[in-house]
Structures are given as structure tokens and as C-alpha cells.
Design an enzyme around this catalytic site. Structure first.
Site, short mmCIF file in Angstrom:
data_model
loop_
_atom_site.label_atom_id
_atom_site.label_comp_id
_atom_site.label_asym_id
_atom_site.label_seq_id
_atom_site.Cartn_x
_atom_site.Cartn_y
_atom_site.Cartn_z
N GLU A 12 -25.22 -24.78 5.11
CA GLU A 12 -25.38 -25.36 3.79
C GLU A 12 -26.29 -24.43 2.99
O GLU A 12 -25.81 -23.58 2.28
CB GLU A 12 -25.94 -26.78 3.91
CG GLU A 12 -25.72 -27.56 2.66
CD GLU A 12 -25.40 -29.03 2.89
OE1 GLU A 12 -25.16 -29.70 1.91
OE2 GLU A 12 -25.39 -29.52 4.03
N GLU A 57 -35.22 -34.04 6.87
CA GLU A 57 -34.26 -34.50 5.87
C GLU A 57 -34.19 -36.02 5.79
O GLU A 57 -34.06 -36.60 4.73
CB GLU A 57 -32.86 -33.96 6.24
CG GLU A 57 -31.74 -34.47 5.37
CD GLU A 57 -30.41 -33.82 5.70
OE1 GLU A 57 -30.22 -33.42 6.87
OE2 GLU A 57 -29.57 -33.71 4.80
C1 BGC Z 1 -27.85 -31.82 1.21
C2 BGC Z 1 -28.78 -32.65 0.38
C3 BGC Z 1 -28.10 -32.82 -0.93
C4 BGC Z 1 -26.95 -33.73 -0.62
C5 BGC Z 1 -26.20 -34.26 -1.77
C6 BGC Z 1 -26.64 -32.65 1.45
O1 BGC Z 1 -25.72 -32.08 2.25
O2 BGC Z 1 -28.44 -31.36 2.36
O3 BGC Z 1 -30.08 -32.42 0.47
O4 BGC Z 1 -28.86 -33.20 -2.00
O5 BGC Z 1 -26.07 -33.13 0.28
O6 BGC Z 1 -25.97 -35.55 -1.51
#
Ligand code: BGC
Length: 909
Positions: free
Chosen positions: A477, A762
Site C-alpha cells: 500500500e 493501524e
Molecule cells: C489505508 C488507510 C486508508 C484507508 C481508506 C487503507 O487501506 O491503510 O489508512 O485511509 O485504506 O479507507
């Protein structure tokens, strides 16, 4: 008064800028109470001798009656490409005494016009595919200087990430240059002073390029998002002592080859075969005709539509090194020996491997953030990011050293495979990489767990500031998620000098804006998110981030630069919010007239409010409308800051209308907020969307949910959490804000801390005693969003905060919220005007509070009192203390205005 820290565009002596009217700033240092500037004079010259002798000058501002000492625009003759401008400043103080001139500083212009460039884009014939990487290309050019050297500049960039050297000596220390921008629109070039790299006579410039963001993997999108292969663009300008300029530019006379870097990818890792090293490739050949086995580089047209601009942000650099905290442990001995190294800190970067072994044997380095219950490396949460390096030994009997160049990993643990001997901990050293945002804070309080939380917040920011503010640094990501960025930006400014970093990212957001005004959920935007509105609290980063940079650094230019685009965003929002109720699609393309079916966005992402959906229970249209109102409020402030009074009135009206729409739609007459989640209450309260007469009822509903229903726990996700503790403080329940901060049971900030976290996770439930690891599809252990509580910690525990009416800390609000839970707190924060200090502690029956207010600023200090409290300052009754003026008193607070200076308050019984 001493004048220190002369900066241009936030940087010390920046080389290669293209801002036509760069902004200058300086810090005034004085221990005198009330020290301030009443006038300044700036002198600028084209030579370091001229500036010292004061003539001839390029520009003399003359004496300007002004207290402005930051963000002062250069106002001399138009600046030319390559010009180096030396400047210095002197100031007049409150008694109209002139200071000495400061020591000079300089800035140097880059290449301002496309005509300045004679280079061509070049590449290697080898092309990979969407799934098939190819070795990193090497480029070299041998040349002779045409006379005696005086100075030299290298202007260079690449599509892909490069490392350049001249005569075998690395150019600069930057890592992953030119960084990540939307290469279809904007490419940053770097400027280096390479005078000392060159020799009179024969020289070689050598460059290696890794795939980087340009053609390596990005997120879940595969390779080759922007283009099929790395490319190089460089111009070396050598000034000779006879005044002539010799220019070496990239073209088809450069040689290209491939070498030991068989694969280099930011997500996957690097594969390096030391047997394939190209010896002496970046040294002059004896013949001067080059070295064998190299073919001519292939030239390419300039990418259409992309502008070349000078890098306006800090580079990524190697920042520190960590060694393993213990000797490696043997994981298993058969069929391979696998060793686990523990660095004791979840970090972002690479390792240096020092090893001796048999030629042709490959050592595998696998990186992970956690160990599972068997002590095995936990890698499921990396999804498709391989995060693995392979090093094939050349078999040097004296040992060999390997450090990857074009990849980074998020890890605390490294699993090493392929060693033939039992290793010791000095086999590996971790090298921490991040953008060079220098530290701005020292923070400490009496609670070690809160200090660990602060540490974790700081490390979350380190690891997620690799040219772009990212969500996470480990899985597939690592994107500039707009929601995460807006949630954390203010905390980032309290941790580091972050203005340039966010100036760059705001430009990424502007580049990502759709032609109809919407902003996506990531910037730089990636193909699969190119057509979707980012949704509430995500795309609003385009208003919140520039507003925050202005608030924290007094930067009006960022507002001016992006104002029109921000207005287009606001128009788009209002046009698509029927009756000012915002229901924007999150991941789909907006279809006009079908908005009702498309209520989307990411909601209160990862809330613990009982929802089975990651988006939480808080209604999306409530979040959307609340953020529309907030945007309108911030836009009104932004418009008036840049003197657009009519617009300011228009946005004030928009705020009022949206507020009414919000109240009508989401709040009942007896004070029920739709959704009844903590986040719904918090947004209504924090964004001022609550009718006056219902304020206490709604506050009580929030308190009940936290204290009674959830037994002093939060249930908030990304959207509600950043405001939670501040809302509680504002409604007079700072005790509850502290209780949540200090809560150790799940869900809480300290839950991860007491379970050994060294970064912010997270998810509140990333790992729990009950359930172990969360869903590996979405479980990063280094995600800064929940670290946004760092703002509340600085502003309340230590009491340092900017005054919204006087951005950039020109006037400072000092108000620590004292709690019996702590016996001291201290903070030194490097504001744009210099260090602000606040340190409170208890001593016998008194509380001592020491503060420093930098020269050329003032502060309002709110001193906590009880009935009959006596306040002394430096042993004098406070009324007699110089520089202190009484403003008002309430039963809990005594409020004073402070002139610049250091104070020691004794707040007794
Ligand atoms: C990310 C988040 C991001 C989100 C959006 C994720 O995959 O890691 O931090 O804001 O997607 O919903």
C-alpha cells in the site's frame, strides 16, 4: 539581539530552487524581556565578499518598519537561473536600536526556463513487464574538462529513483531521489554542488536507476504504472576559470549496462548478485575511451505534459542506525538455518549486512514487524509486498558488505537465511530512512507509558514520511492516503519541521484534483483510484492540510497558491450536496442525479463502535455534512487571511447554512444526534454544529456513552479519534480526556503500549490478548493516524499551542491542563520564531511553571488556580513582574499577557 537560523523557503542555504520570490526568515535570540523587532533591513548581493562589504548590492530593502521576521518575500530584481544570492539582515528592537548584521546566508536558483535544459531522456534497451522485473540499468559518461575547474553543478532527475556518482564518489546523500510525484504532470529535479567531485582532466559520471515508484510496484497495482523502464535526465555544468561553461548532458553518447542489481522494487525488495559487480565502472578508463561491454543509451522524448520543477521538499536520507538488541535466535536448523534478529524498534529503512561466505551462496533477508506465537516472523499482514532482499556472495575472503539502494522495508525483525556459520548480532545494522524533517520537539512527562506513546507517535511519523505522508510503510500500500494525512498533519508539525514536506504534498493533492473539482483518496493518485472522490474526511485534506500549514507556520503563500483549486473543490462539494447534505461516493465514480444511491466514503474508518463494517456506524452523510461545514469554516478563515473579504463572507454564510442543514437533518429537538455514536457527538461538538440550548444534553450523551456504556473507553475510528480528547477538554471534562489517554484496557492508546508496541498500530485491535492478530488483510503495526492524539498531548499536557488568530506562533497560547495523574511535564518546541518552552512540576505545596516565549512574539498564559492561590514570578508577586500584564481571572484560571522572555511562576496555596 542575535539573529540566527537564516532560512529561505524553510531551508538552510537551499541549492537549486525555482521560487521566483523566495521567502526569507530569521530567528531573534535575546534573553531580554519584551525583546521584539520593530524594523528590519535585508541586503542581498551576488558575491560572498560583496555581502560582507555591503556593496555592490543586488537588493537593499532599506529600513522597513515591520515586526515580520518569517515569510518575508525577496523583493529585489527578478532572479535569474543559476544565480546565487547571498543575503543578510539586521533588525531594530523595541527601543529602535539597530542590531549588528547577521552572518550571511545564501540561496541559489536552479534552472528556471525550459531553454536552460539541453539534456535528453535516456534509458536502457531492456524492458520488463507488469509482472517481470529487469535488472537496474547503469549509465556512464566519460569526459575531459576543457580547462581549469572553478565550480560545477549537477542538475539531475530520473523516472525511477537514482544514485549518481562522479569518479566513484557518490553525489550527495539523498535516497530515493527524485521522490514520488505524479510523473505525468510533474518531475522534481535535484541540484548538487559537485565542484569537489571533479578533477581537472578525465572524469566519469555514473548513475544507477532503480524502478522506484515510476515502474516498480505501487500498492496492489502491479508494475509499470507510469512507464515501462527507468530513464535518466541530467545536465552537468562546469564553470572553468576562464569564465567559460562546459556542459555535459544525457544523450545517446552515454553508455548503459546492467550489473549486480537484478531486481529492485520498493515493495518487493532487492536482489543483488555481487558476482556481477561492474568493477571500476564509475572511474575514468585508462584509455579515456570508456570500458568494454557497454552499449549506447537509448533516447526518449520528454514525457508529454510533465513539467520539470526544482525539488521543493526535504530529501529522504539515512537518519540513524540501530543495532540488534540481543544476539540472533535460531528459528530452525533444518533444512535451512534461519536466524531472527530483533532491532527492538519497528522502523523503516534497510539493513547493512556484513558477512563472509562462499561465492555464489545466496543470503535471504526477510523483514517483518512482529513475531507470531511460535516466534516465527509474522508476514501475512504484508499482503503481496514481498519485503525480501537476496544477496549472492562474491566470496571475498576479507568479508563483504551489502546495503540495498532502491527499496525500503517496514520491520522490527529480520529473518536471515543462508548463513553457514552461527551469526553474531553485528551481522546486521538497521539504517533508518525518512524525509529529512528535522526534529522540532522535546517532550517528557511523569508517566513513562505516555512517554512511550509519544515515542511511538514519533516513530510512526518517521516511518510514514518517506517523501509522501503514507498510511503504512510495509504492506502493498504505502500510499499518500488523504484521510490519514489530514488526521495527522498537525501532530506532524509538532514533531518535526514539516512545512516543506507538506508544501510538496499539497501540490500532489492539487495535481490529483479531477477536472470537475473532486479530490481522490490518495495523492499521488494511482490508477484504480483515479476516478473516485475520496469522500468525507479524506478529500477534505485539500482544505485542512493547507489551513494547518498556515496556522502552524504562518504560511499565507500556500493558501494563495492553491486558493482557486480549493474554491473549485468547494464548488464541487456544494453542487453535489443536495440541500447541503453531503453524500459523496467513496470508491465509485460520481454519477450526477444518483448521489442518493452512492452514499460512500470511508466512514469513521476502523471504529470500535460495534459495526461489522470497517466503516463504522456513524452515518456517512452525517460525517460528510459535518466536514462540509468544517471546510466552509476554514475557507472563511483562509479567504480573509488572503484578503478575499467577499469570499470570506460567502464561506461564512455557507458554514451557517450547512450548520442549519446539519441540525435539521441530524439532531432532534430533544438533543439526539443521529447514529448516537461517539464520533457523531464529537463531530457535532467540535465543528460547532450543535444548537446552543442542546449543548449540555449532547455533551452529556457523549459522556454517558464513554463513561457508563463503555466504562471509560472510546469507540471512535480515524474520523472521531483526533478530536475526542479535545472535545472532552472543551466541555470541562479534562479528567475524562486523561482517563482515556491513560486507559490501559482495550480499546485504548496504551493497550498497544503495554503490549510492547514501538509504533502506532493501524487498528485498536491489531493484536489482542483474546484474539491475537486481526485480519491480516488489513493490519499494519505502523500507521500514524491514531497518533493524532499527539496534538492534544502537546497542547494540553504541556500547554503550548498556536493562537488561531495569530498564525505561526506570533502569539502563543500557553495553557497546561494540570492533572493529579502527573507530577511534571515539559516541552521545548521549535516554533518558526524560536524555542517555546513549558515545564511544570509540583514542589511541596506549590506548582512551578517555567515558560519561555521567543523574542518577537508574545503569549497569553492561563495559570490554573484555586480560591486564594498566590502567584509569584521569580520571587515577585506576579503583579510586579516585568513583562506580565493581567488580563482576567476566573475561579479556575488567572490569565496574563507575557512579553517575550523566560518566566518562572510559583503557583502556591
Ligand atoms: C489505508 C488507510 C486508508 C484507508 C481508506 C487503507 O487501506 O491503510 O489508512 O485511509 O485504506 O479507507
Amino acid at each position: 539581539m542575535n539573529i540566527l537560523d537564516l532560512r529561505c523557503e524553510y531551508r538552510l542555504n537551499p541549492l537549486g530552487i525555482d521560487v521566483r520570490k523566495p521567502r526569507l526568515s530569521w530567528i531573534l535570540a535575546s534573553s531580554r524581556r519584551g525583546a521584539r523587532q520593530t524594523a528590519y533591513q535585508i541586503a542581498a548581493a551576488l558575491d560572498d565578499v560583496y555581502i560582507l562589504q555591503g556593496k555592490p548590492l543586488l537588493w537593499d530593502s532599506g529600513k522597513i518598519e515591520s515586526d515580520q521576521s518569517i515569510q518575508v518575500p525577496y523583493d529585489g530584481p527578478e532572479l535569474q537561473s543559476r544565480q546565487r544570492v547571498y543575503w543578510r539582515v539586521r533588525v531594530w528592537d523595541e527601543d529602535d536600536h539597530a542590531s549588528e548584521w547577521s552572518s550571511p546566508a545564501w540561496f541559489e536558483m536552479g534552472l528556471l526556463d525550459s531553454d536552460d535544459w539541453g539534456a535528453q531522456w535516456i534509458g536502457n534497451p531492456l524492458v520488463g513487464g507488469p509482472r517481470s522485473p529487469v535488472p537496474s540499468p547503469f549509465f556512464r559518461k566519460e569526459f575531459s574538462t576543457g580547462g581549469e575547474l572553478q565550480s560545477a553543478r549537477l542538475y539531475i532527475t530520473s523516472l525511477g529513483i537514482y544514485e549518481a556518482s562522479i569518479n566513484g564518489i557518490r553525489v550527495g546523500e539523498d535516497v530515493f531521489a527524485p521522490g514520488w510525484t505524479d510523473y505525468d504532470k510533474r518531475i522534481h529535479y535535484q541540484t548538487y554542488d559537485v565542484t569537489n567531485n571533479l578533477e581537472n582532466g578525465l572524469n566519469v559520471i555514473g548513475v544507477i536507476i532503480g524502478d522506484g515508484w515510476y515502474c516498480g510496484h505501487i500498492a496492489w497495482q502491479g508494475r509499470q504504472i507510469y512507464g515501462d523502464r527507468p530513464k535518466l535526465f541530467a545536465q552537468l555544468e562546469i564553470r572553468l576559470t576562464d569564465g567559460s561553461i562546459q556542459t555535459i548532458t544525457t544523450d545517446e553518447t552515454w553508455g548503459t549496462n546492467v550489473g549486480p542489481i537484478l531486481e529492485s522494487d520498493l515493495l518487493m525488495g532487492e536482489a543483488y548478485d555481487a558476482r556481477l559487480e561492474l568493477s571500476s565502472w564509475n572511474l575514468p578508463s585508462r584509455s579515456g575511451r570508456g570500458v568494454e561491454g557497454w552499449s549506447p543509451a537509448v533516447s526518449f522524448p520528454h514525457p508529454e505534459g510533465a513539467v520539470l520543477v526544482a525539488q521543493n521538499t526535504v530529501p529522504v536520507r539515512a537518519q540513524e542506525e540501530l543495532t540488534p538488541i540481543a544476539e540472533p535466535t535460531l528459528l530452525w536448523g533444518w533444512p535451512n538455518h534461519d536466524w531472527i534478529f530483533d532491532f527492538g524498534q519497528n522502523l523503516v529503512g534497510r539493513v547493512r549486512l556484513k558477512v563472509r561466505g562462499e561465492r555464489g551462496k545466496t543470503i535471504l533477508l526477510r523483514y517483518g514487524e512482529m513475531l507470531d506465537e511460535n516466534g516465527t516472523l509474522y508476514t501475512e499482514n504484508l499482503r503481496s509486498a514481498r519485503q525480501t532482499d537476496y544477496y549472492t556472495l562474491k566470496g571475498d575472503p576479507d568479508g563483504e558488505t551489502y546495503e540495498s539502494r532502491f527499496t525500503f522495508h517496514g520491520f522490527r525483525y529480520v529473518q536471515v537465511n543462508g548463513l553457514t556459520e552461527t551469526p553474531t548480532s553485528d551481522l546486521l545494522t538497521a539504517i533508518v530512512l525518512h524525509s529529512d524533517n528535522s526534529n522540532a520537539i522535546e517532550f517528557e512527562c511523569s508517566d513513562p507509558l505516555v512517554n512511550q506513546l509519544q515515542h511511538n507517535i514519533r516513530w510512526g511519523w518517521k516511518g510514514n514520511s518517506v517523501d509522501v505522508p503514507t498510511d503504512c510503510p510495509q504492506r502493498d500500500e504505502r500510499l499518500g492516503w488523504t484521510g490519514d494525512g489530514q488526521v495527522f498533519v498537525k501532530t506532524a508539525t509538532y514533531l518535526t519541521h514539516s512545512a516543506s514536506f507538506f508544501t510538496k504534498w499539497i501540490q500532489d493533492l492539487a495535481d490529483a484534483q479531477f477536472d470537475y473539482g473532486a479530490i481522490p483518496s490518495v495523492a499521488p493518485v494511482i490508477p484504480s483510484l483515479k476516478k473516485s472522490d475520496g469522500g468525507a474526511a479524506w478529500s477534505d485534506a485539500f482544505i485542512i492540510v493547507p489551513w494547518t500549514v498556515w496556522q502552524q507556520y504562518g504560511d499565507r503563500r500556500i493558501l494563495e497558491t492553491h486558493y482557486d483549486a480549493m474554491c473549485r473543490y468547494m464548488d464541487y462539494l456544494t453542487e453535489n450536496s443536495p440541500g447541503l447534505i453531503r453524500m459523496l461516493p467513496g470508491e465509485k465514480e460520481l454519477i450526477k442525479g444518483k448521489e442518493d444511491e452512492q452514499i460512500g466514503g470511508y466512514g469513521d474508518w476502523l471504529a470500535q463502535d460495534g459495526s461489522s463494517d470497517r466503516r463504522g456506524l456513524t452515518p456517512k452523510d452525517l460525517i460528510g455534512t459535518a466536514f462540509l461545514a468544517y471546510d466552509a469554516k476554514l475557507m472563511a478563515q483562509i479567504a480573509s487571511a488572503i484578503d478575499k473579504t467577499d469570499d470570506a463572507d460567502r464561506f461564512k454564510q455557507l458554514f451557517k447554512d450547512t450548520r442549519s442543514a446539519f441540525i435539521k437533518r441530524f439532531i432532534t429537538s430533544d438533543g439526539l444526534v443521529v447514529g448516537q455514536t461517539q464520533t457523531a457527538y464529537i463531530l457535532a461538538l467540535y465543528f460547532d454544529l450543535v444548537p446552543e440550548d442542546l449543548h449540555s444534553i449532547i455533551s452529556a450523551a457523549l459522556l454517558k456513552d464513554i463513561e457508563v456504556t463503555r466504562k471509560t473507553h472510546m469507540s471512535t475510528g480515524f474520523v472521531g479519534t483526533p478530536y475526542l480528547t479535545q472535545v472532552l477538554t472543551d466541555i470541562g471534562r479534562v479528567d475524562l480526556a486523561y482517563a482515556l489517554l491513560l486507559q490501559k484496557s482495550f480499546p485504548s492508546w496504551l493497550y498497544s503500549v503495554i503490549h510492547g508496541a514501538t509504533t502506532i498500530w493501524e487498528r485498536w485491535d491489531g493484536w489482542t490478548e483474546e484474539n491475537g492478530f486481526q485480519d491480516p488483510g488489513m493490519n499494519s503495526f505502523n500507521h500514524y493516524a491514531y497518533g493524532a492524539v499527539g496534538t492534544w498531548m502537546v497542547e494540553n499536557i504541556t500547554g503550548i499551542r498556536t493562537d488561531p488568530k495569530n498564525p505561526g506562533f506570533k502569539h502563543i497560547l500557553l495553557r497546561p491542563v494540570i492533572t493529579s495523574e502527573m507530577s511534571f511535564a515539559r516541552c521545548a518546541y521549535q516554533s518558526p520564531y524560536g524555542p517555546i518552552r513549558s515545564h511544570w512540576y509540583t514542589e511541596e505545596n506549590a506548582m512551578i511553571w517555567e515558560v519561555s516565549v521567543p523574542a518577537n512574539t508574545t503569549a497569553t498564559a492561563q495559570i490554573p488556580i484555586r480560591a486564594g492561590t498566590q502567584i509569584h514570578e521569580d520571587a515577585l508577586p506576579i503583579e510586579e513582574s516585568p513583562g506580565v500584564t493581567f488580563i482576567r481571572k476566573t475561579p479556575e484560571l488567572a490569565v496574563y499577557k507575557l512579553q517575550a522572555g523566560s518566566y518562572k511562576f510559583e503557583i502556591g496555596k
